[in-house]
Design an enzyme around this catalytic site. Sequence first.
Site, mmCIF file in Angstrom:
data_model
loop_
_atom_site.group_PDB
_atom_site.id
_atom_site.type_symbol
_atom_site.label_atom_id
_atom_site.label_comp_id
_atom_site.label_asym_id
_atom_site.label_seq_id
_atom_site.Cartn_x
_atom_site.Cartn_y
_atom_site.Cartn_z
ATOM 1 N N ASP A 281 -0.395 6.018 -6.871
ATOM 2 C CA ASP A 281 -1.357 7.104 -6.692
ATOM 3 C C ASP A 281 -1.023 8.193 -7.711
ATOM 4 O O ASP A 281 -0.043 8.928 -7.532
ATOM 5 C CB ASP A 281 -1.279 7.676 -5.273
ATOM 6 C CG ASP A 281 -1.931 6.766 -4.250
ATOM 7 O OD1 ASP A 281 -2.376 5.676 -4.636
ATOM 8 O OD2 ASP A 281 -1.971 7.141 -3.067
ATOM 9 N N HIS B 164 0.853 -1.192 0.000
ATOM 10 C CA HIS B 164 0.000 0.000 0.000
ATOM 11 C C HIS B 164 0.885 1.236 0.000
ATOM 12 O O HIS B 164 1.931 1.265 0.664
ATOM 13 C CB HIS B 164 -0.881 -0.002 1.257
ATOM 14 C CG HIS B 164 -1.737 1.225 1.410
ATOM 15 N ND1 HIS B 164 -2.745 1.531 0.536
ATOM 16 C CD2 HIS B 164 -1.724 2.222 2.331
ATOM 17 C CE1 HIS B 164 -3.334 2.663 0.916
ATOM 18 N NE2 HIS B 164 -2.721 3.105 2.002
ATOM 19 N N ASN B 165 0.485 2.263 -0.763
ATOM 20 C CA ASN B 165 1.296 3.483 -0.848
ATOM 21 C C ASN B 165 2.766 3.146 -1.075
ATOM 22 O O ASN B 165 3.663 3.631 -0.375
ATOM 23 C CB ASN B 165 1.151 4.322 0.430
ATOM 24 C CG ASN B 165 -0.215 4.993 0.542
ATOM 25 O OD1 ASN B 165 -0.996 5.003 -0.414
ATOM 26 N ND2 ASN B 165 -0.511 5.542 1.704
ATOM 27 N N GLU C 290 1.193 -0.168 -5.536
ATOM 28 C CA GLU C 290 0.193 0.879 -5.737
ATOM 29 C C GLU C 290 0.828 2.126 -6.329
ATOM 30 O O GLU C 290 1.936 2.522 -5.945
ATOM 31 C CB GLU C 290 -0.483 1.229 -4.412
ATOM 32 C CG GLU C 290 -1.614 2.230 -4.591
ATOM 33 C CD GLU C 290 -2.355 2.536 -3.301
ATOM 34 O OE1 GLU C 290 -3.534 2.893 -3.373
ATOM 35 O OE2 GLU C 290 -1.738 2.411 -2.220
ATOM 36 N N GLU D 295 -4.431 4.159 -8.526
ATOM 37 C CA GLU D 295 -5.423 5.048 -7.914
ATOM 38 C C GLU D 295 -5.350 6.332 -8.724
ATOM 39 O O GLU D 295 -4.421 7.128 -8.593
ATOM 40 C CB GLU D 295 -5.118 5.288 -6.434
ATOM 41 C CG GLU D 295 -6.205 6.101 -5.759
ATOM 42 C CD GLU D 295 -6.029 6.164 -4.256
ATOM 43 O OE1 GLU D 295 -6.067 7.282 -3.713
ATOM 44 O OE2 GLU D 295 -5.849 5.097 -3.623
ATOM 45 N N HIS E 47 1.227 11.161 -2.331
ATOM 46 C CA HIS E 47 0.023 11.040 -1.520
ATOM 47 C C HIS E 47 -0.684 12.386 -1.569
ATOM 48 O O HIS E 47 -0.269 13.350 -0.911
ATOM 49 C CB HIS E 47 0.374 10.641 -0.084
ATOM 50 C CG HIS E 47 -0.770 10.034 0.658
ATOM 51 N ND1 HIS E 47 -1.479 10.708 1.619
ATOM 52 C CD2 HIS E 47 -1.345 8.816 0.549
ATOM 53 C CE1 HIS E 47 -2.437 9.924 2.092
ATOM 54 N NE2 HIS E 47 -2.369 8.772 1.445
#
Length: 783
Positions: free
Chosen positions: A380, A348-349, A378, A427, A393
């Site tokens: 983003d 994640h991230n 991931e 994302e 982020h």
Amino acid sequence: MLCGRWRYLRRRRDETPVPAQVAAPLALPTPPSPQDGGTKSLGLRALKKMGLTEDEDVRAMLQGSRLCKIRSHTWQKERFYRLQEDGVSVWFQRRFRRAPSQHIFFVQHIEAVREGHQSEGLRRFGGAFEPARCLTIAFKGRRKNLDLAAPTAEEAQRWVRGLAKLRTCLDAMSQRERLDHWIHSYLHRADSNQDSKMSFKEIKSLLRMVNVDMNDMYAYRLFKECDHSNNKRLEGTEIEEFLRRLLKRPELEEIFHRYSGEDRVLSAPELLKFLEDQGEDGATLARAQQLIQNYELNETAKQHQLMTLDGFMMYLLSPEGDALDPAHTCVFQDMDQPLAHYFISSSHNTYLTDSQIGGPSSTEAYVRAFAQGCRCVELDCWEGSGGEPVIYHGHTLTSKILFRDVVQAVRDHAFTLSPYPVILSLENHCGLQQQAVMARHLRTILGDMLVTQTLDSQNHEELPSPEQLKGRVLVKGKKLPAARSEDGRILSDREEEEEEEEEEGVEAAEQRRQAKQISPELSALVVYCCATRLRTLCPASAPHQPCQVSSLSERKAKKLIREAGNSFVRHNTRQLTRVYPLGLRMNSANYSPQDMWNSGCQLVALNFQTPGYEMDLNAGRFLINGQCGYILKPACLRQPNTSFDPECPGLPTTTLTIQVLTAQQLPKLNAEKPNSIVDPLVRVEIHGVPADCARKETNYILNNGFNPCWRHTLRFQLRAPELVLVRFVVEDYDTTSPNDFVGQFTLPLTSLKQGYRHIHLLSKDGASLSPATLFVHIRIQRS
């Protein structure tokens, strides 16, 4: 045979002494005399054993080099680096004086050495140095890369080649050789005047260094017994004898003598009896004979098919004596089942190296995740300047990196450890134009790696298998349906939209809504991992939609586990589910992944940059099957009509009994305080379905991290053993504050071998603490 054995024993006892290097437990090479070069040669012994004392590259590293350390365009400092005589550590100059332990790094902690501009730092800041002069040392755990430039290309190559040779030799070392190397490195440090002689004061210093607070009277008696020259100094064979006594393993001798009898050697049939009692699969006389050939050090004993105590200890300290089944360290599971039938290591991230509020973003975080076996990362994606999408982020102070640089890192590093498919979880916060740029970068950079259409031979009723997708990259994201809006594009409902809106401001939510359209170019790259919101769990009779992937926060996943139980398990037999941490975890903390695995969730995403027991569990889950990032789920989580419910697993079916016997060479927690010695205790944790979760611990041993002995038995009743992870933890007991972490090792119960086993401890960052081990006896009884 008996006659030959009797003659051998008589010759061994009465006539020809067995060579010193095999006669005594863990016997060590004879320390050199003063004329051999003092204590410096104690360290060079290790390099000699590696066969590297005459190697030109290593010799150049021992002389040292002035290398330019590069951190930014303005921070580029010349520093002196030199390989130390122990052959496993590199000393480096610091501008400001710090504790000695902070002026070295260890070869065993190196993850990779890269040539040229092959790191984010050198690509950004190393333009003034030609690539041939540059190298990057990447470390395991959270330590930052070391970007260096040498004065010449040849000097850079010497460090690249030399470090590669040292790493290869270290990896090939047996546990006995690691112990030999470890004790001699401390001996070298304790010999304060470097005369290759050890006074009692120096011996006491050595004992403190190796984490044992030995009674002065006992230590002095041991010292005097070894001081055959009566000159109040130990040298040569006297030092060897002292170390041999220090390293004795009474508990191993007791086991050996139990099976060998009065003659104190194991015949092949006696070794076979030990193997049978261990519960070894395939225990035969031929197998016992082969072990003697592999591990016995005494050639005469080997010729008579006999194993001495030394050979027995070599066997128990080898990978075949580990708690982890050696057969499970390579890919051994069926890799031809649909993707939904596997746990898949997920991050994640991934781009973050610290907190999700103000931490830096880096392509190196992706490289590190791949080095840990991660298969789902991931990205983003946000609007960037100059028409180039960026990753960070959103709406925080985290730094930004280019989307194309991350895709290049995927291309260059995704398949260095594992050949099985990588999933890019997008994302997407970009507008249509930059989405098209993203699609172009994915196609042009990844090329044939990228899956852009269904496989010709694929059954459309289920997902393809890891084997079918070897070396391929899948994109997980939103996909345009057949019915489109008037402009040919539709508004996408991003996963878990309502829940995330609760955790962000109104302005941020509005900006996100404005970037919800999906470009046809990016949609076309989503083939097998179509992101959809999970509104309800469909009944088993409903049409299968194997290409749909649901993303759930940990909170929603726990709610489904609690309220839907078996229905959620059945859902996960057919299609992928990704679980991610709550956005409220501002410091990038993790949740326990075990609850999600219990329900068959495949993509349980964790913050890889944050160490802790959660990442220990993740590392333990994916430790086996060649660390390829894919673990076949138990049968109860793969069958479409399964009745399994992790909240109601049934009655206990398995009893796990662990006798914690001893530990060896635990690390000092405060190397700068000689009198700081650990008071170790061992805790065994069971992580599985809620009814199986438990933790039990031993008492603590005062002031002994060198060879503490517990002989403490812990017993656990298990209902779903196929899901259990066993975590062994060593802590330093403290009466007034929380215990300090010393080391741990986690592995699946299904890969845990029975009998007398060694457990090789890892640090908080997952690095080896060699030669630190636990010695345990394990018994698994199934009803």
